[in-house]
Enzyme design. Structure first.
Site: not given
Length: 458
Positions: A165, A389
């Site tokens: 992060h 996708d």
């Protein structure tokens, strides 16, 4: 009588390090982090992306996924390197871990189980923690990303992810996934190139000696939400369909905020219902506080693009009071967002590191006491992950954050929001809500709440 948990078997098939497809040029071998990333702590955030099977016979092209990942790292080259310290990345193309695993059951066996949370805790969907660093004593030993692709017997897939992060926020991570998945589909028209430089230009590095000494990792004791082990906390999942979100937006509208966003509307509704559940159990003595994150890319001057990489967020703080209705709570949330994007960002730009540190201190000051009326929200809605996708459809479900390969240790009044795409064609927002047990019992049986929220975890 409770149904006993079946014991899933996750078998590691291969483990390797994926490196950029082309070497990073010598003039790009050293990357100086922006001020805002220098200050960010070096902790790994984890997530799970669930993909329903397209067919029993079709399996994901693991070789193609690794090739596309290698090509993606060539563009996101700092992510394949290692931090030298809190201020610098050495872009040495060391690479990131990639694990392929097979699971001896169908994905539906997990998703249809009334004990989903426990099952997810038992599955080792993530790369082992020991490959995230070599010793956990210095920031230079941390990998920036790690992935495990779990293929189920039915053809379903779960991708377990770790990201550092300190370098990436949710929008940056979503952009990485969109780039990687577009390359996997060989859809080059959808590629969005990352921009590592603009963040550094807007928030140039600073060089205080004391920060350079803070190079150890494992800062969780200082920077995680505190817990109280005496409290009994329970987490449940709920989904809000697009139809329900449209209804909530209409209910949340007011003269002052005539067109609230779906995020403001659903967050205001959850906050309203959680406060109502809390008030039935005990009398509130603290002023209710709601903390969350807001993207600031469009608020700096000139505005940064969505492809800008870094921790470009600030934390609005909304204050409630007894008796506020949904439109009034949404107005408080909206006002907090406007304030942080206008005033706080301006303070960041003018005051630099000291202003950013002061803002972080204010946030952790609210969280440190683990107060009953303080709610903390983390949202990855519309950050691009739900569009990832790889050739076997978009993820139907995204879960974050998790720790140690398990659902995050429950914290009182913690709410996480993600997008979801149901196989039946519906979509919306999924919410994981963690409350004290008695409050969750009230919320989970509240027909006003359930008129909009479908309970995912029984």
């Amino acid at each position: 009588m409770e149904t006993p948990l079946f014991e899933p078997d996750v078998k590691i098939i291969s483990t390797e390090t994926v490196k950029p497809s082309t070497p990073t040029p010598p003039h790009l071998r050293t990357f100086n982090l922006s001020m805002i990333d220098q200050i960010s702590v070096a902790i790994h955030v984890s997530s799970l992306l669930f993909y329903n099977p397209t067919s029993v016979t079709q399996r994901p092209d693991i070789t193609g996924l690794k090739l596309a990942l290698s090509q993606t790292l060539a563009h996101f080259y700092p992510l394949a390197g290692r931090c030298k310290d809190n201020s610098t990345i050495i872009c040495n193309d060391e690479g990131i871990p990639f694990i392929e695993a097979h699971v001896n059951c169908s994905l539906s066996a997990v998703l249809s189980s009334p004990q989903k949370l426990e099952l997810l805790g038992k599955f080792q969907f993530f790369p082992p923690k020991d490959i995230l660093s070599t010793g956990k004593e210095h920031i230079s030993e941390l990998v920036h990303l790690a992935f495990q692709v779990n293929v189920f017997r039915c053809g379903g897939v779960v991708i377990g992810c770790y990201m550092l992060h300190k370098i990436l926020d949710g929008m940056s991570f979503g952009l990485f996934f969109r780039h990687w998945s577009a390359l996997a589909r060989k859809n080059y028209d959808d590629l969005i190139q990352p921009d590592f430089d603009s963040t550094v230009v807007v928030f140039p590095p600073y060089h205080p000696e004391q920060r350079e000494k803070e190079e150890t990792v494992n800062p969780e004791k200082k920077y995680c939400i505190p817990t109280n082990d005496s409290l009994k906390i329970v987490g449940k999942g709920f989904t809000f369909s697009d139809v329900a979100l449209s209804r909530l937006k209409a209910m949340a509208a007011s003269k002052h905020i005539p067109n609230p966003t779906r995020f403001e509307s659903v967050l205001g509704f959850i906050w309203e219902q959680c406060l109502a559940a809390e008030s039935t159990i005990s009398n509130r003595t603290e002023v209710p506080v709601l903390l969350f994150a807001a993207d600031i890319r469009k608020r700096v001057g000139p505005p940064l693009s969505e492809s800008s990489i870094g921790n470009l967020v600030a934390n609005p703080i909304a204050f409630g009071k007894t008796g506020l209705n949904l439109p009034e709570l949404v107005a408080e949330i909206h006002g907090a967002i406007v304030k942080v994007k206008d005033e706080t960002v301006r303070e960041f730009l003018v005051g630099g590191a000291e202003a950013i540190l002061a803002h972080q201190g204010q946030i952790w000051g609210h969280l440190a006491g683990y107060k009953k009326g303080t709610y903390f929200v983390s949202s990855w809605c519309r950050n691009g992950l739900s569009e990832a996708d790889f050739g076997f459809g978009k993820p139907s479900w995204i879960v974050f954050p998790v720790t140690d390969g398990k659902i995050i240790r429950p914290h009182r009044n913690f709410i996480s929001l993600t997008d979801y795409n149901d196989p039946d064609g519906t979509s919306g927002i999924a919410a994981w809500i963690y409350l004290e047990t008695k409050e969750m019992q009230v919320l989970g049986s509240n027909q006003e709440f359930l008129a909009f929220a479908s309970q995912w975890e029984e």
